[in-house]
Motif scaffolding. Structure first.
Motif, PDB file in Angstrom:
ATOM      1  N   GLU A  15       0.849  -1.182   0.000  1.00 38.15           N
ATOM      2  CA  GLU A  15       0.000   0.000   0.000  1.00 38.15           C
ATOM      3  C   GLU A  15       0.890   1.239   0.000  1.00 38.15           C
ATOM      4  O   GLU A  15       1.820   1.352   0.808  1.00 38.15           O
ATOM      5  N   VAL A  16       0.605   2.158  -0.912  1.00 37.53           N
ATOM      6  CA  VAL A  16       1.396   3.375  -1.052  1.00 37.53           C
ATOM      7  C   VAL A  16       0.469   4.580  -0.897  1.00 37.53           C
ATOM      8  O   VAL A  16      -0.571   4.660  -1.551  1.00 37.53           O
ATOM      9  N   THR A  17       0.843   5.497  -0.029  1.00 43.03           N
ATOM     10  CA  THR A  17       0.093   6.741   0.135  1.00 43.03           C
ATOM     11  C   THR A  17       0.700   7.803  -0.762  1.00 43.03           C
ATOM     12  O   THR A  17       1.923   7.994  -0.782  1.00 43.03           O
ATOM     13  N   ILE A  18      -0.154   8.484  -1.537  1.00 40.11           N
ATOM     14  CA  ILE A  18       0.292   9.532  -2.464  1.00 40.11           C
ATOM     15  C   ILE A  18      -0.277  10.864  -1.993  1.00 40.11           C
ATOM     16  O   ILE A  18      -1.490  10.990  -1.783  1.00 40.11           O
ATOM     17  N   TRP A  19       0.599  11.831  -1.812  1.00 35.74           N
ATOM     18  CA  TRP A  19       0.197  13.174  -1.408  1.00 35.74           C
ATOM     19  C   TRP A  19       0.441  14.125  -2.573  1.00 35.74           C
ATOM     20  O   TRP A  19       1.534  14.142  -3.148  1.00 35.74           O
ATOM     21  N   SER A  20      -0.557  14.938  -2.919  1.00 40.28           N
ATOM     22  CA  SER A  20      -0.413  15.944  -3.966  1.00 40.28           C
ATOM     23  C   SER A  20      -0.344  17.321  -3.316  1.00 40.28           C
ATOM     24  O   SER A  20      -1.130  17.634  -2.418  1.00 40.28           O
ATOM     25  N   GLU A 152       0.114  29.412 -13.805  1.00 45.67           N
ATOM     26  CA  GLU A 152      -0.850  29.807 -12.784  1.00 45.67           C
ATOM     27  C   GLU A 152      -0.795  28.910 -11.555  1.00 45.67           C
ATOM     28  O   GLU A 152      -1.335  29.265 -10.507  1.00 45.67           O
ATOM     29  N   ARG A 153      -0.143  27.770 -11.708  1.00 46.67           N
ATOM     30  CA  ARG A 153      -0.114  26.792 -10.615  1.00 46.67           C
ATOM     31  C   ARG A 153       1.072  25.861 -10.832  1.00 46.67           C
ATOM     32  O   ARG A 153       1.360  25.460 -11.957  1.00 46.67           O
ATOM     33  N   VAL A 154       1.781  25.536  -9.757  1.00 51.57           N
ATOM     34  CA  VAL A 154       2.861  24.556  -9.787  1.00 51.57           C
ATOM     35  C   VAL A 154       2.478  23.438  -8.824  1.00 51.57           C
ATOM     36  O   VAL A 154       2.102  23.715  -7.675  1.00 51.57           O
ATOM     37  N   TRP A 155       2.545  22.210  -9.280  1.00 48.73           N
ATOM     38  CA  TRP A 155       2.112  21.117  -8.422  1.00 48.73           C
ATOM     39  C   TRP A 155       3.034  19.908  -8.589  1.00 48.73           C
ATOM     40  O   TRP A 155       3.839  19.833  -9.530  1.00 48.73           O
ATOM     41  N   LEU A 156       2.906  18.991  -7.650  1.00 52.56           N
ATOM     42  CA  LEU A 156       3.724  17.781  -7.643  1.00 52.56           C
ATOM     43  C   LEU A 156       3.041  16.750  -6.760  1.00 52.56           C
ATOM     44  O   LEU A 156       2.071  17.048  -6.067  1.00 52.56           O
ATOM     45  N   HIS A 157       3.551  15.555  -6.808  1.00 51.98           N
ATOM     46  CA  HIS A 157       3.120  14.582  -5.804  1.00 51.98           C
ATOM     47  C   HIS A 157       4.332  13.856  -5.253  1.00 51.98           C
ATOM     48  O   HIS A 157       5.351  13.711  -5.921  1.00 51.98           O
ATOM     49  N   THR A 158       4.212  13.448  -4.012  1.00 54.60           N
ATOM     50  CA  THR A 158       5.207  12.627  -3.355  1.00 54.60           C
ATOM     51  C   THR A 158       4.468  11.450  -2.749  1.00 54.60           C
ATOM     52  O   THR A 158       3.241  11.409  -2.741  1.00 54.60           O
ATOM     53  N   PHE A 175       4.797  24.678  -0.495  1.00 50.30           N
ATOM     54  CA  PHE A 175       3.755  23.854  -1.111  1.00 50.30           C
ATOM     55  C   PHE A 175       2.697  23.499  -0.074  1.00 50.30           C
ATOM     56  O   PHE A 175       3.007  23.322   1.112  1.00 50.30           O
ATOM     57  N   ARG A 176       1.446  23.379  -0.529  1.00 48.07           N
ATOM     58  CA  ARG A 176       0.323  23.028   0.336  1.00 48.07           C
ATOM     59  C   ARG A 176      -0.330  21.745  -0.153  1.00 48.07           C
ATOM     60  O   ARG A 176      -0.507  21.543  -1.363  1.00 48.07           O
ATOM     61  N   LEU A 177      -0.705  20.909   0.786  1.00 52.06           N
ATOM     62  CA  LEU A 177      -1.357  19.642   0.465  1.00 52.06           C
ATOM     63  C   LEU A 177      -2.770  19.901  -0.048  1.00 52.06           C
ATOM     64  O   LEU A 177      -3.516  20.676   0.545  1.00 52.06           O
TER      65      LEU A 177
END
Length: 200
Positions: A15-20, A152-158, A175-177
């Motif tokens: 199981e892997v948790t992904i946060w954006s 307008e927006r920069v995003w990523l996931h870890t 960065f904000r979740l």
């Protein structure tokens, strides 16, 4: 009559948790202080699958980056040549230490697709500076690609497979979740930069 049929166990899963996470204004960025020493960050302007695959495997080998390992040379080339795709590489004393890969999207968003350091360079305050620099380049990407919309927006996931300091670095940079999800993935061995190279 009892059923004595034995079923072979299925493949192991994890199981892997992904946060954006995201920034919605250049003012959100909180840059880290640049570390001492000879550290330079340079854009790799020639789309070169050999070099990009080296960076991908060297940075992600011990944290189970596997999604690109099956890509052909042509698929790597296509990914690197898409308009608004950029790779920024950190060099310490002339040696690649890590990289940031950006992908400009049609809605004015820029994704930090990959970011990380080669293991030998972790824990030396390079990561915060590289992330700061890469995020700033995401915000000004349209200056280099006038056919793309202004960012307008920069995003990523870890995810939970990443290093223990990854999330803290993103939060410290402003960065904000905005999303959390859990997925089930095949449990694979750490591939390392080449087969059998996992040193852990």
């Amino acid at each position: 009559m009892s059923d004595t049929t034995r079923h072979a166990p299925g493949p192991a899963t994890t199981e892997v948790t992904i946060w954006s996470l995201e920034q919605t204004s250049p003012a959100d960025l909180r840059p880290a202080t640049a570390p001492d020493g000879d550290l330079r960050i340079v854009r790799s302007q020639v789309p070169l699958p050999e070099f990009s695959r080296f960076l991908y495997t060297a940075v992600g080998g011990d944290i189970r980056w596997t999604d690109r390992l099956g890509m052909t040379y042509a698929q790597w080339q296509e990914a690197l040549e898409r308009p608004g795709a950029e790779t920024w590489v950190a060099y310490e004393n002339g040696t690649p230490a890590g990289y940031v890969e950006l992908d400009a999207q049609d809605d004015g968003a820029v994704e930090i697709v990959y970011f990380g350091l080669i293991p030998a360079f972790r824990g030396r305050r390079i990561g915060g500076h590289l992330l700061s620099y890469g995020t700033a380049r995401a915000w000004d990407l349209a200056r280099r690609w006038p056919e793309r919309k202004p960012t307008e927006r920069v995003w990523l996931h870890t995810c939970s497979k990443d290093g223990p300091h990854a999330m803290d670095n993103y939060l410290r940079r402003g960065f904000r979740l905005f999303d959390t999800r859990t997925v089930t993935e095949p449990d694979v061995a750490n591939p390392g930069p080449w087969p059998g190279a996992d040193l852990r």
